[in-house]
Design an enzyme around this catalytic site. Structure first.
Site, PDB file in Angstrom:
ATOM      1  N   SER A  57       0.834  -1.210   0.000  1.00 57.64           N
ATOM      2  CA  SER A  57       0.000   0.000   0.000  1.00 57.64           C
ATOM      3  C   SER A  57       0.866   1.256   0.000  1.00 57.64           C
ATOM      4  O   SER A  57       0.446   2.308  -0.492  1.00 57.64           O
ATOM      5  CB  SER A  57      -0.937   0.009   1.216  1.00 57.64           C
ATOM      6  OG  SER A  57      -0.197  -0.003   2.423  1.00 57.64           O
ATOM      7  N   ARG A 180       0.386  -9.044 -17.468  1.00 55.21           N
ATOM      8  CA  ARG A 180       0.370  -8.776 -18.908  1.00 55.21           C
ATOM      9  C   ARG A 180       1.703  -9.001 -19.610  1.00 55.21           C
ATOM     10  O   ARG A 180       1.755  -8.961 -20.840  1.00 55.21           O
ATOM     11  CB  ARG A 180      -0.096  -7.337 -19.145  1.00 55.21           C
ATOM     12  CG  ARG A 180      -1.499  -7.073 -18.609  1.00 55.21           C
ATOM     13  CD  ARG A 180      -2.521  -8.065 -19.124  1.00 55.21           C
ATOM     14  NE  ARG A 180      -3.880  -7.710 -18.696  1.00 55.21           N
ATOM     15  CZ  ARG A 180      -4.976  -8.336 -19.082  1.00 55.21           C
ATOM     16  NH1 ARG A 180      -4.880  -9.360 -19.906  1.00 55.21           N
ATOM     17  NH2 ARG A 180      -6.156  -7.964 -18.636  1.00 55.21           N
TER      18      ARG A 180
END
Length: 220
Positions: A57, A180
């Site tokens: 985070s 990806r």
């Protein structure tokens, strides 16, 4: 900074200084005096806390803005699945007039194929590419017959090129690159993932290097 692969252009427009991320991490322990303003000490801290300890985070404080030009609408659809990002995409409503000015893309021969490639992504498979060029020609004819853009765009092939401004934070970008750049990803978005990584500032690439599949040869 620009990177290009297979006629896809990726330009990094702006990015957060890396010291912002280390400052955010040091906020938790109030250890500001130990920092070096984004230098080697702070980068080691980011690697340790953000990557090794998986307090990812903290990486959300790093934000990157890219200009991506030349991807297909099929690739755009996959890019849009990464929800923690913002996309501003070239409008078909206002820009299809660019195609109306073109002469016919038929017959399918070298000169016309080269012109067509300005508008569409070609795969190297002759059957698919011939069908794509035929679809492009059909779209051009609709526009020349006066069909308005809002209707004509329903006949646009998935291979039609587009462009966008893309904003994403480092945590989400890690996820994007991991998914990806993998060999199972669509070859076009795999090319895009590698081009995006190369466009990231060199001093930031350590944050993402372990999330990139460098063994993928990106064959389509």
């Amino acid at each position: 900074m620009k990177q290009a692969q297979n006629n896809i252009i990726v330009e990094l427009l702006h990015h957060t200084p890396i010291a912002v991320c280390s400052h955010a991490i040091r906020t938790c322990w109030q250890s500001f005096a130990k920092g070096d303003n984004g230098g080697e000490i702070d980068c080691n801290l980011i690697e340790r806390v953000g990557n090794e300890y998986r307090h990812s985070s903290t990486l959300e404080h790093l934000v990157y803005h890219f200009y991506i030009c030349g991807i297909s609408r099929a690739c755009l659809q996959e890019l849009a699945r990464h929800r923690i990002a913002s996309l501003s995409v070239k409008s078909t409503r206002y820009t299809l007039k660019e195609l109306r000015k073109e002469s016919s893309f038929l017959p399918i021969e070298d000169g016309n194929i080269k012109r067509a490639e300005h508008f569409i992504i070609l795969t190297g498979n002759s059957q698919v590419d011939h069908a794509s060029i035929a679809a492009l020609e059909n779209l051009r004819l609709l526009l020349c017959d006066g069909v308005n853009n809002d209707l004509a765009k329903f006949a646009m092939p998935e291979c039609y090129r587009t462009e966008l401004t893309w904003t994403i934070n480092a945590r989400s970008l890690q996820n994007f690159l991991q998914l990806r750049s993998h060999k199972r990803a669509l070859w076009e978005i795999c090319n895009l993932a590698h081009a995006i990584f190369e466009a990231i500032p060199k001093e930031h690439q350590f944050i993402f290097a372990h999330h990139l599949d460098l063994n993928n040869d990106m064959e389509q």
